[in-house]
Design a protein around this motif. Structure first.
Motif, mmCIF file in Angstrom:
data_model
loop_
_atom_site.group_PDB
_atom_site.id
_atom_site.type_symbol
_atom_site.label_atom_id
_atom_site.label_comp_id
_atom_site.label_asym_id
_atom_site.label_seq_id
_atom_site.Cartn_x
_atom_site.Cartn_y
_atom_site.Cartn_z
ATOM 1 N N UNK A 100 0.776 -1.171 -0.160
ATOM 2 C CA UNK A 100 -0.004 0.061 -0.101
ATOM 3 C C UNK A 100 0.915 1.342 -0.183
ATOM 4 N N UNK A 101 2.026 1.186 0.866
ATOM 5 C CA UNK A 101 2.946 2.250 1.034
ATOM 6 C C UNK A 101 3.325 2.579 -0.409
ATOM 7 N N UNK A 102 3.791 1.665 -1.067
ATOM 8 C CA UNK A 102 4.489 2.008 -2.590
ATOM 9 C C UNK A 102 3.360 2.520 -3.472
ATOM 10 N N UNK A 103 2.167 2.075 -3.506
ATOM 11 C CA UNK A 103 1.187 2.030 -4.579
ATOM 12 C C UNK A 103 0.426 3.584 -4.199
ATOM 13 N N UNK A 104 0.124 3.814 -2.914
ATOM 14 C CA UNK A 104 -0.233 5.309 -2.671
ATOM 15 C C UNK A 104 0.553 6.373 -3.002
ATOM 16 N N UNK A 105 1.946 6.044 -2.882
ATOM 17 C CA UNK A 105 2.913 7.263 -3.072
ATOM 18 C C UNK A 105 3.478 6.932 -4.588
ATOM 19 N N UNK A 106 3.189 6.201 -5.109
ATOM 20 C CA UNK A 106 3.290 6.239 -6.814
ATOM 21 C C UNK A 106 2.467 7.133 -7.323
ATOM 22 N N UNK A 107 1.335 6.834 -6.902
ATOM 23 C CA UNK A 107 0.016 7.673 -7.488
ATOM 24 C C UNK A 107 0.112 9.032 -7.028
ATOM 25 N N UNK A 109 2.615 10.718 -5.986
ATOM 26 C CA UNK A 109 3.950 11.581 -6.667
ATOM 27 C C UNK A 109 3.663 11.810 -8.345
ATOM 28 N N UNK A 110 2.991 10.948 -8.869
ATOM 29 C CA UNK A 110 2.697 10.951 -10.392
ATOM 30 C C UNK A 110 1.779 11.926 -10.575
ATOM 31 N N UNK A 111 0.717 12.125 -9.601
ATOM 32 C CA UNK A 111 -0.207 13.231 -9.766
ATOM 33 C C UNK A 111 0.099 14.550 -9.629
ATOM 34 N N UNK A 112 1.501 14.592 -8.732
ATOM 35 C CA UNK A 112 1.660 16.030 -8.668
ATOM 36 C C UNK A 112 2.551 16.498 -9.778
ATOM 37 N N UNK A 153 7.027 6.747 -9.814
ATOM 38 C CA UNK A 153 7.370 5.520 -9.408
ATOM 39 C C UNK A 153 8.829 5.797 -8.683
ATOM 40 N N UNK A 154 9.964 6.375 -9.275
ATOM 41 C CA UNK A 154 11.235 6.639 -8.557
ATOM 42 C C UNK A 154 11.221 7.171 -7.348
ATOM 43 N N UNK A 155 10.129 8.227 -7.191
ATOM 44 C CA UNK A 155 10.189 8.950 -5.709
ATOM 45 C C UNK A 155 9.636 8.011 -4.829
ATOM 46 N N UNK A 201 13.075 17.447 1.423
ATOM 47 C CA UNK A 201 13.841 17.866 0.376
ATOM 48 C C UNK A 201 12.923 17.414 -0.942
ATOM 49 N N UNK A 202 12.863 16.184 -0.897
ATOM 50 C CA UNK A 202 12.288 15.448 -2.091
ATOM 51 C C UNK A 202 10.766 16.080 -2.307
ATOM 52 N N UNK A 203 10.338 16.333 -1.554
ATOM 53 C CA UNK A 203 8.553 16.775 -1.479
ATOM 54 C C UNK A 203 8.818 18.362 -2.109
ATOM 55 N N UNK A 204 9.664 19.034 -1.721
ATOM 56 C CA UNK A 204 10.079 20.263 -2.319
ATOM 57 C C UNK A 204 10.164 20.331 -3.735
ATOM 58 N N UNK A 205 10.720 19.337 -4.327
ATOM 59 C CA UNK A 205 10.775 18.994 -5.661
ATOM 60 C C UNK A 205 9.501 18.463 -6.366
ATOM 61 N N UNK A 206 8.731 17.698 -5.445
ATOM 62 C CA UNK A 206 7.575 16.875 -5.965
ATOM 63 C C UNK A 206 6.389 17.678 -5.951
ATOM 64 N N UNK A 207 6.440 18.691 -5.060
ATOM 65 C CA UNK A 207 5.227 19.238 -4.642
ATOM 66 C C UNK A 207 5.337 20.992 -4.888
#
Length: 312
Positions: A100-107, A109-112, A153-155, A201-207
């Protein structure tokens, strides 16, 4: 690096709203209504975008990607929520929690990134109309969409894998409705400052970066729209772009409030309501926002319904 922590518990107890049991039945009813609505609404968007030749354009190609993504996004968490809210057993196995952790965050991160890509498409269509068909050709659209999915997916894989390495020290209780990275970091013991910093830091680039690009795109679009002499042209441009902006704020608002702060400072109930919002409310509302504010989609949907009844 091992994918799964050696000291993991066999299962997690998801507390959810255990301290407020009176909320569980209303939430269960809401989810039983909104989940089918989200699925049917997004399936309808995908069908009309594929079946109606008038909607064979980059904008609706990306909208189809968004609808498919929203279906996967809400499906990654709602069935688990329904099970927990509808039964006395509030548990999830460690393995399913990791999935769930992988799929929820793949979706997520991709939506961002996809929302930023959709704003770039609108920028090109309105501000650079002469270059639009050249730049946003079918090959370019497929390449851009593939890049967005691969980046998401990478994120997710990198962040979720690092989070799963954190020591839990026998802790198997999550004060949440689902398995989510900030809550797992908050639950972990030992030194986790590096994980919190990396996530921020990652979320700065993703959001933050995609949101800034979206706002810059719409600033240029707004300037270009005001220069359109035709009132009908201005109305159509505003109708299309306002739908996308509503979706952007519905998604980015809760996501930023959740991910651009250290997990240790997150309040107890914040993750639960935010997960319900960007994992359930937004995917349910998106099809209706695009349908009600877009004449092309409404027309295509009406034609599809009429053709179904005529064939019968």
């Amino acid at each position: 690096m091992e994918l799964i922590n050696n000291s993991y518990p066999e299962e997690f107890i998801l507390l959810g709203f255990a301290d407020r049991p009176w909320l569980e039945v209303p939430l269960l009813i809401i989810l039983l209504i909104t989940y089918p609505m989200a699925m049917m609404g997004n399936i309808a968007i995908i069908l009309v975008s594929k079946l109606d030749p008038r909607l064979h354009s980059p904008m609706y190609f990306f909208l189809t990607n968004l609808s498919f993504l929203d279906m996967c996004y809400t499906t990654s968490i709602v069935p688990q929520m329904l099970f927990n809210l509808g039964s006395s057993k509030k548990t999830i196995s460690y393995m399913w929690c990791a999935v769930q952790l992988y799929f929820f965050h793949i979706m997520g991160g991709t939506e961002c990134l996809l929302l930023a890509l959709m704003s770039f498409d609108r920028y090109m269509a309105i501000c650079k109309p002469l270059h639009y068909t050249l730049v946003m050709n079918q090959h370019a659209c497929i390449l851009l969409a593939s890049t967005v999915w691969l980046s998401g997916m990478t994120y997710a894989v990198s962040e979720a894998t690092v989070t799963l390495q954190l020591p839990l020290c026998g802790q198997n209780t999550l004060d949440h409705l689902v398995c989510e990275i900030p809550v797992l970091i908050k639950t972990a013991c030992g030194k986790k400052g590096a994980n919190e910093l990396t996530l921020s830091v990652v979320c700065i680039f993703m959001l933050a970066v995609p949101l800034c690009l979206i706002l810059a795109s719409y600033a240029c679009i707004g300037y270009a729209v005001f220069k359109i002499k035709s009132s009908e042209g201005r109305k159509k441009a505003f109708g299309t772009c306002s739908s996308h902006l509503i979706v952007v704020f519905l998604f980015y608002g809760p996501a930023i409030s959740m991910y651009l702060q250290p997990p240790s400072s997150i309040s107890r109930d914040q993750p639960k309501f935010m997960a319900l919002f960007y994992g359930v409310v937004t995917p349910t509302l998106n099809p209706f926002i695009y349908t009600l504010r877009n004449k092309d989609v409404k027309g295509a949907l009406g034609s599809l319904v009429r053709s179904i009844f005529t064939s019968k």
